[in-house]
Design a protein around this motif. Structure first.
Motif, mmCIF file in Angstrom:
data_model
loop_
_atom_site.group_PDB
_atom_site.id
_atom_site.type_symbol
_atom_site.label_atom_id
_atom_site.label_comp_id
_atom_site.label_asym_id
_atom_site.label_seq_id
_atom_site.Cartn_x
_atom_site.Cartn_y
_atom_site.Cartn_z
ATOM 1 N N VAL A 172 23.359 18.849 45.273
ATOM 2 C CA VAL A 172 24.525 19.446 44.646
ATOM 3 C C VAL A 172 24.822 18.655 43.369
ATOM 4 C CG1 VAL A 172 26.943 20.087 44.901
ATOM 5 C CG2 VAL A 172 25.428 20.112 46.907
ATOM 6 N N ASP A 227 28.410 19.623 38.551
ATOM 7 C CA ASP A 227 29.083 20.859 38.155
ATOM 8 C C ASP A 227 29.125 21.886 39.279
ATOM 9 O OD1 ASP A 227 26.483 21.769 38.275
ATOM 10 O OD2 ASP A 227 26.384 22.390 36.178
ATOM 11 N N GLY A 228 28.623 21.510 40.478
ATOM 12 C CA GLY A 228 28.648 22.400 41.629
ATOM 13 C C GLY A 228 27.374 23.199 41.831
#
Length: 100
Positions: free
Chosen positions: A93, A96-97
């Motif tokens: 992950v 920034d996601g």
């Protein structure tokens, strides 16, 4: 992010370990995946500290074959989903996601 995957065909000898340490020094990966380690968790644990990578997941070898290991830096968000003698499954992950 730098990722290295290596089918090492056994890390039980000095030259293989030296080549791995040389690769680690030259490439400096954030994630390092090793297949065919032919080592158990205890021996891989020693290798982890030599490599300077904080985290790891290991699947011990069965008999004289197999063995998987993945190492990653503490800054990497690796989420483990499953482990078998054939694979280590997980996501990385990004900050920034983004998941991959």
């Amino acid at each position: 992010m730098r990722i290295v995957a290596w089918n090492c065909w056994g890390l039980g000898n000095g030259p293989a370990v030296q080549n791995l340490l040389k690769l680690q020094k030259e490439v400096d990966p954030d994630v390092l995946f090793l297949s065919e380690t032919k080592m158990d968790r205890e021996r891989i644990e020693v290798l982890r500290w030599k490599l300077g990578l904080t985290n790891m997941v290991v699947k011990d070898c069965v008999g004289k074959g197999g063995g998987l290991a993945i190492f990653w830096r503490k800054e990497v968000n690796f989420q483990l989903h499953g482990v078998s003698c054939f694979y280590i499954d997980g996501d990385i992950v990004e900050k920034d996601g983004f998941i991959w």
